[in-house]
Design an enzyme around this catalytic site. Structure first.
Site, PDB file in Angstrom:
ATOM      1  N   LYS A 107       0.519  -1.266   0.237  1.00 27.27           N
ATOM      2  CA  LYS A 107      -0.116  -0.058  -0.079  1.00 27.27           C
ATOM      3  C   LYS A 107       0.991   0.938  -0.004  1.00 27.27           C
ATOM      4  O   LYS A 107       1.601   1.442   0.601  1.00 27.27           O
ATOM      5  CB  LYS A 107      -0.844   0.128   1.768  1.00 27.27           C
ATOM      6  CG  LYS A 107      -1.475   1.147   1.259  1.00 27.27           C
ATOM      7  CD  LYS A 107      -3.322   0.792   2.487  1.00 27.27           C
ATOM      8  CE  LYS A 107      -3.701   2.389   2.222  1.00 27.27           C
ATOM      9  NZ  LYS A 107      -5.041   2.288   3.444  1.00 27.27           N
ATOM     10  N   ASP A 246     -16.774   0.298  -0.760  1.00 28.69           N
ATOM     11  CA  ASP A 246     -15.904  -0.976  -1.238  1.00 28.69           C
ATOM     12  C   ASP A 246     -13.960  -0.899   0.280  1.00 28.69           C
ATOM     13  O   ASP A 246     -13.379  -1.719  -0.013  1.00 28.69           O
ATOM     14  CB  ASP A 246     -14.930   0.939  -2.037  1.00 28.69           C
ATOM     15  CG  ASP A 246     -14.670   1.712  -1.669  1.00 28.69           C
ATOM     16  OD1 ASP A 246     -16.186   2.478  -1.220  1.00 28.69           O
ATOM     17  OD2 ASP A 246     -13.690   2.528  -1.234  1.00 28.69           O
TER      18      ASP A 246
HETATM   19  P1  AMP Z   1     -10.000   4.483   0.928  1.00 37.18           P
HETATM   20  O1  AMP Z   1     -10.822   6.098   1.471  1.00 37.18           O
HETATM   21  O2  AMP Z   1      -8.785   5.184   1.123  1.00 37.18           O
HETATM   22  O3  AMP Z   1     -10.543   3.363   0.782  1.00 37.18           O
HETATM   23  O4  AMP Z   1      -9.960   5.053  -0.890  1.00 37.18           O
HETATM   24  C1  AMP Z   1     -11.512   5.109  -1.603  1.00 37.18           C
HETATM   25  C2  AMP Z   1     -10.687   5.444  -3.063  1.00 37.18           C
HETATM   26  O5  AMP Z   1      -9.688   5.907  -3.606  1.00 37.18           O
HETATM   27  C3  AMP Z   1      -9.636   3.889  -3.343  1.00 37.18           C
HETATM   28  O6  AMP Z   1     -10.227   3.669  -4.410  1.00 37.18           O
HETATM   29  C4  AMP Z   1      -8.551   4.463  -2.737  1.00 37.18           C
HETATM   30  O7  AMP Z   1      -7.781   3.258  -3.763  1.00 37.18           O
HETATM   31  C5  AMP Z   1      -8.370   5.446  -3.663  1.00 37.18           C
HETATM   32  N1  AMP Z   1      -7.165   6.612  -2.936  1.00 37.18           N
HETATM   33  C6  AMP Z   1      -7.090   6.689  -1.768  1.00 37.18           C
HETATM   34  N2  AMP Z   1      -6.507   7.994  -2.270  1.00 37.18           N
HETATM   35  C7  AMP Z   1      -5.354   7.394  -3.168  1.00 37.18           C
HETATM   36  C8  AMP Z   1      -3.699   8.323  -3.623  1.00 37.18           C
HETATM   37  N3  AMP Z   1      -2.541   9.068  -2.566  1.00 37.18           N
HETATM   38  N4  AMP Z   1      -3.834   8.014  -4.474  1.00 37.18           N
HETATM   39  C9  AMP Z   1      -4.224   6.854  -5.557  1.00 37.18           C
HETATM   40  N5  AMP Z   1      -6.220   6.373  -5.434  1.00 37.18           N
HETATM   41  C10 AMP Z   1      -6.305   6.681  -3.481  1.00 37.18           C
HETATM   42 MG    MG Z   2     -10.333   1.794   0.774  1.00 38.20          MG
END
Ligand code: AMP
Ligand code: MG
Length: 479
Positions: A107, A246
């Site tokens: 990650k 998700d």
């Molecule tokens: P999360 O809220 O962290 O579960 O993220 C929600 C979505 O945003 C997921 O699809 C993550 O892969 C994407 N995401 C979060 N932070 C980043 C980042 N810095 N770069 C690319 N994708 C991100």
């Molecule tokens: Mg996530």
């Protein structure tokens, strides 16, 4: 077996290409190891020291691949704060492959097809939180993804201010999410939905392979597992913070640690996530949100299961499983083994008394675990004593009906009421030190995370209470 000698397989890549993007990690600049979980490595069958594995750093940084590895990012959708987003996916996570029933992911290892506008990176602060919390959740006996290694770097990452990039090597028996099913339901590719269900059954519910109506039975398992995990969170006072579909694992374990928090003072409507203005993911809403997310999953599965039958399973199984697990855990925390007709009332009364008394949730139960009618021992930690004093009086009477001798009861209670949880203000202190290259506190926290019920005399500083200014604070989602 040495970690760097593991051989991975990639069964997910046997699914059609719509399910993933093959993508190589983008290494960080000047990486260095910060913390390692030997006990997570054991899950993979590794019995040699991680610290002495000369290839580990390069593997976690994505510069070197384990044998058999073929890196890829997974595609999924999801309901974020109640709104459907048709394509999300691993935007900053890259899968390496599978060994011993565990899927390895990096990650923070760079952009993928699913990064949208993100940079594919994770900062040190959030990576420390995810690394430690994964191991702490496991230490508390709650199903979770695990974290094997945390590395830092000199790569600059832009957030509200410049920060440094980090990577966590994490593992889970599955990384399929409710949102993975939602993706293929939304695109109308029902053959894909079925292929995914078959994959999930083989990976997570192999006992259903030969069953009739396997998809409905799979759904029932997901309902039970989700209810169980959320009941466990409620019992330890854990607020996940971003329960989007998700972020819901298909086998019901805890995944994707963001702005999570443990309750300091017991406050049932606490919201740890700063961006959650309406309190959708508040502590007390978590059981209801689990139900809502499962209803979304039932909808996503509707092309391959009878929707009404899935809803019936949800209604019959979710609430009852949650109630059974939660009450069993909470009575154990209270040290009640026998059954008394007033127990439910005593329990509800306790929660109300804790809230009015304003007292640290974890500390209260730990103190209750050695309680022998010395009320002051507990009341001294409450801001308002009266509500709790009355309750303790009733509790003392109730204990008289217990058959187990006090010493035995205390012994059992100390095994279910943790002394150490990852309090945000402590984590924050560890993060600030780590940002100045002092990783001692991260390592100390890993030790207590691994055995939160034990006394660690030299690590007492890790359970100190939050100062009033940082009690039940809200955390930013930016990570
Ligand atoms: P999360 O809220 O962290 O579960 O993220 C929600 C979505 O945003 C997921 O699809 C993550 O892969 C994407 N995401 C979060 N932070 C980043 C980042 N810095 N770069 C690319 N994708 C991100
Ligand atoms: Mg996530």
């Amino acid at each position: 077996m040495k970690f760097s000698n593991l051989t991975l397989t990639t069964p997910y890549l046997a699914l059609p290409p719509l399910f993933y993007e093959k993508v190589m990690p983008t290494p960080l600049r000047n990486p260095f190891l910060i913390a390692l979980s030997q006990s997570a490595a054991e899950v993979l069958g590794v019995d040699e020291s991680l610290a002495e594995d000369e290839h580990l750093l390069k593997i976690v940084n994505g510069e070197k691949l384990l044998r058999g590895s073929s890196p890829f990012a997974m595609c999924y959708a999801g309901h974020q704060f109640g709104h459907f987003v048709p394509r999300l996916g691993d935007g900053r996570t890259i899968n390496l492959g599978k060994v011993n029933g565990e899927n390895l992911q990096l990650k923070g290892s760079g952009v993928t097809l699913y990064s949208r506008r993100g940079d594919g990176r994770a900062v040190l602060r959030s990576s420390i939180r995810e690394f430690l919390m994964s191991e702490a959740m496991h230490g508390l006996g709650i199903r979770t993804s695990r974290a094997l290694a945390l590395i830092g770097s000199e790569s600059d990452v832009a957030r509200e201010q410049w920060e440094k990039g980090a990577i966590v090597l994490r593992l889970s028996p599955t990384w399929v999410r409710f949102g993975t099913f939602e993706y293929f339901n939304a695109t109308g590719e029902h053959a894909m939905l079925q292929a995914l269900a078959d994959y999930v059954i083989e990976e997570s519910f192999p006992h259903l392979v030969e069953e009739e109506s396997p998809y409905l039975k799979m759904y029932a398992e997901i309902v039970k597992n989700t209810a169980t995990t959320i009941a466990q969170w409620q019992s330890v006072g854990f607020n996940h913070g971003v329960l989007n579909t998700d972020n819901m694992s298909i086998d019901g374990r805890t995944i994707d640690y963001g702005p999570f928090a443990f309750l300091d003072d017991y406050e049932k409507n606490y919201v740890c996530n700063h961006t959650d203005r309406d309190g959708r993911y508040s502590f007390s809403n978590q059981p209801g949100i689990g139900h809502w997310n499962l209803a979304m999953l039932a909808r996503a599965l509707s092309p391959i299961v009878k929707y009404e039958a899935a809803v019936e399973i949800l209604e019959n199984l979710y609430g009852s499983t949650f109630e059974n697990v939660y009450s069993e855990l909470m009575y154990a925390k209270m040290g009640l083994e026998g059954e008394d007709s007033n127990d439910r009332e005593l329990f509800q009364w306790m929660l109300g008394a804790l809230e009015s008394a304003t007292i640290d949730y974890t500390l209260f139960f730990r103190k209750l675990s050695t309680y022998s009618n010395n009320r002051e021992e507990i009341l001294k930690y409450a801001s308002f004593q009266a509500p709790l004093a009355e309750w303790l009086e009733a509790y003392e009477l109730r204990l008289k009906k217990e058959e187990l001798p006090q010493s035995k009861r205390h012994e059992k209670m100390l095994q279910v009421n943790p002394k150490y949880i990852l309090k945000n203000h402590i984590l924050q202190e560890a993060i600030e030190k780590a940002e100045h290259q002092d990783f001692g506190m991260v390592k100390d926290l890993l030790r207590v995370a691994e055995s939160p019920f034990a006394e660690h005399q030299e690590l007492e500083y890790l359970c100190k209470l939050a100062p009033a200014s940082s009690k039940n604070i809200k955390l930013s989602c930016s990570s």
